[in-house]
Design an enzyme around this catalytic site. Structure first.
Site, short mmCIF file in Angstrom:
data_model
loop_
_atom_site.label_atom_id
_atom_site.label_comp_id
_atom_site.label_asym_id
_atom_site.label_seq_id
_atom_site.Cartn_x
_atom_site.Cartn_y
_atom_site.Cartn_z
N HIS A 1 10.44 -3.90 16.66
CA HIS A 1 9.95 -2.51 16.75
C HIS A 1 10.04 -1.80 15.40
O HIS A 1 10.18 -0.59 15.35
CB HIS A 1 10.72 -1.70 17.79
CG HIS A 1 10.94 -2.41 19.09
ND1 HIS A 1 10.02 -2.40 20.11
CD2 HIS A 1 11.96 -3.21 19.52
CE1 HIS A 1 10.46 -3.14 21.12
NE2 HIS A 1 11.64 -3.65 20.78
N SER B 1 -2.19 4.66 -10.98
CA SER B 1 -2.96 5.79 -10.49
C SER B 1 -3.53 6.53 -11.69
O SER B 1 -2.91 6.60 -12.74
CB SER B 1 -2.05 6.71 -9.68
OG SER B 1 -2.57 8.02 -9.68
N LYS C 1 3.12 5.80 -10.48
CA LYS C 1 2.71 4.89 -9.40
C LYS C 1 2.43 3.47 -9.84
O LYS C 1 1.92 3.21 -10.91
CB LYS C 1 1.42 5.43 -8.77
CG LYS C 1 1.65 6.71 -8.04
CD LYS C 1 1.82 6.42 -6.59
CE LYS C 1 0.74 7.18 -5.87
NZ LYS C 1 0.59 6.84 -4.53
N GLU D 1 -3.36 -4.45 -0.14
CA GLU D 1 -4.14 -3.51 0.67
C GLU D 1 -5.57 -4.02 0.86
O GLU D 1 -6.15 -3.92 1.95
CB GLU D 1 -4.16 -2.12 0.01
CG GLU D 1 -2.81 -1.43 0.07
CD GLU D 1 -2.76 -0.16 -0.78
OE1 GLU D 1 -3.82 0.44 -1.05
OE2 GLU D 1 -1.65 0.22 -1.18
#
Ligand code: ARG
Length: 463
Positions: free
Chosen positions: A156, A277, A283, A290
């Protein structure tokens, strides 16, 4: 427009119709398989004395020269031809004249394209398998290094029980191992030769279908000729195997993204495999993972597209089936690209074992082991569960791990605790006691790793 038919027509095809009908823009990918199939066909025709040996040799050398010229860029496959079959045949006739016109004896484009697709898919099944094997090798290397790297195992998405990084990565090893087996299965099922099925009903020439099957390294000829020209099950089979590869890559990517986040910090991606970024200088984004996760959608779409295309087609060949190609080509490119990049990313990732172990401790993943300790000293499990739960509550209140509690604090909940509790709930001990087959304990894990290594060394899945 250069087309293979015209005898019964009195008007030229409308240009838009011609363009709509043509497949050359994408089936040009099949040029090698188309030529390979034609070579086998022509050898068989000569053996059956349907062509002379001289005609055979002319055609073979013509086809070889077309192949060579396409490969070295001298001959371009242009949209002036309807499809790859017309392109090859027209060029052959240009090169060898009359003999070239005999190549198509006893053949239809229906069995020809069915053959080309099988040859092509067969090659790509093997290429995909090699990429999977390379990924497995990288995963195994990580497993070998991290049998003592403790981390939380989750259920979970809540920290559950301690495992090791080797064990966690080992789960993906199993998924990709099954993917390879699936490819081997479907390869076996599809490895039959449709050439000689003709347009749909075989031919009146005495073709030796066994010979062409043998020349092209198929197990045997396909059976029913109507099925042979209209079967695309193997494309669906391959696409669904590719979907599972993507599903596995996508789940793995999701974890890499989580583990790379500021909250987890379980790993750091190599600079070469992350991006920055344009506005936020701090970043370092996991774009590769992704994109792999994102591209899973299009591969699923390719499978659904073909299933839907095929569902209403009456026997035998219908032009709908030309739509089998772009989707599967897209899926192949996407999956192979993803496998290659994902493997490179995993090969360069740096794990943070301390952060993983600290996270396992902070998540009380050894709470079950506290209860098991009491059970071993005669406390009924239900009571032990309650005692361990109250200890966890204490820890939450003072922001500590179970290992940080003093022996007095343990004893306040149960007098059964002794100083051996610390040893009993150390991450190392919690993991290493789990020795059932497939469990994360070091000895069990080393057994798994040894088996995985010998599987990788000898998995001749296609031999
Ligand atoms: N381009 C066609 C395809 O991909 C080749 C077979 C054409 N056959 C035919 N009867 N028109 O399916």
């Amino acid at each position: 427009m250069a087309q293979l038919w015209g005898g019964r027509f009195t008007k030229e095809t409308d240009q838009k119709v011609y363009d709509f009908n043509a497949s050359i823009s994408f089936d040009k990918r099949l040029y090698r398989q188309d030529i390979q199939g034609s070579m086998a066909h022509v050898k068989m025709l000569a053996k059956q004395e349907i062509l002379t040996e001289e005609e055979r040799d002319q055609i073979l050398s013509g086809l070889a020269s077309i192949l060579e010229d396409v490969e070295n860029g001298k001959l371009e496959i242009t949209s002036q031809y309807e499809d790859i079959h017309s392109f090859v045949e027209a060029n052959l006739i240009q090169r060898v004249g009359e003999a070239g016109k005999k190549l198509h004896t006893g053949r239809s484009r229906n069995d020809q394209v069915a053959l080309d697709m099988r040859l092509y898919i067969r090659d790509e099944v093997q290429a995909t398998d090699e990429l999977l094997a390379r990924l497995l090798k990288v995963l195994l290397e990580i497993m070998e290094k991290h049998t003592d790297t403790y981390m939380p195992g989750f259920t979970h998405l809540q920290k559950a029980q301690p495992v090791t990084l080797a064990h966690h990565i080992g789960a993906y090893f199993e998924m990709f191992r099954r993917d390879r087996e699936r490819l081997a299965d479907l390869y076996k099922r599809m490895n039959y030769c449709p050439l000689g099925a003709g347009a749909l009903a075989g031919t009146t020439y005495p073709l030796d279908r066994k010979l062409t099957a043998e020349l092209l390294k198929f197990t045997a000829p396909t059976r029913n000729s109507m099925d042979s020209v209209s079967d695309r099950d193997y494309v669906v089979d391959f696409l669904s195997a590719l979907c599972l590869v993507m599903m596995h890559l996508s789940r793995f990517s999701e974890e890499i993204i989580l583990w790379n986040s500021n909250e987890y910090q379980f790993l750091e991606l190599d600079d070469a495999y992350s991006t920055g970024s344009s506005i936020m200088p701090q970043k370092k984004n996991p774009d590769i993972a992704e994109l792999v996760r994102g591209k899973t959608g299009r591969v699923y779409g390719d499978l659904m597209g073909l299933l839907t295309t095929m569902k209403g087609i009456p026997l035998a060949y219908n032009k709908d089936m030309q739509e089998d190609k772009e989707g599967v080509f897209d899926a192949i490119d996407t999956v192979q690209n993803c496998l290659e990049l994902f493997t490179g990313m995993m090969d360069t990732v740096v794990f943070h074992p301390e952060a993983m172990e600290a996270s396992a401790k902070r998540g009380f993943t050894n709470a079950t082991d506290v209860a098991d300790y009491l059970v071993n000293k005669g406390v009924p499990f239900r009571d032990a569960h309650g005692i361990s739960g109250r200890l966890v509550l204490r820890c939450i209140e003072k922001n500590a791990a179970l290992d940080d509690l003093s022996l007095e604090e343990f004893r306040e909940e149960s007098p059964v605790f002794d100083s051996d509790i610390y040893q009993a709930i150390s991450m190392k001990n919690c993991v290493d006691k789990r020795l059932t087959i497939g469990a994360p304990g070091k000895r069990a894990m080393e057994e798994e790793i040894a088996q995985s290594r010998s599987y990788l060394e000898k998995a001749g899945l296609f031999s």
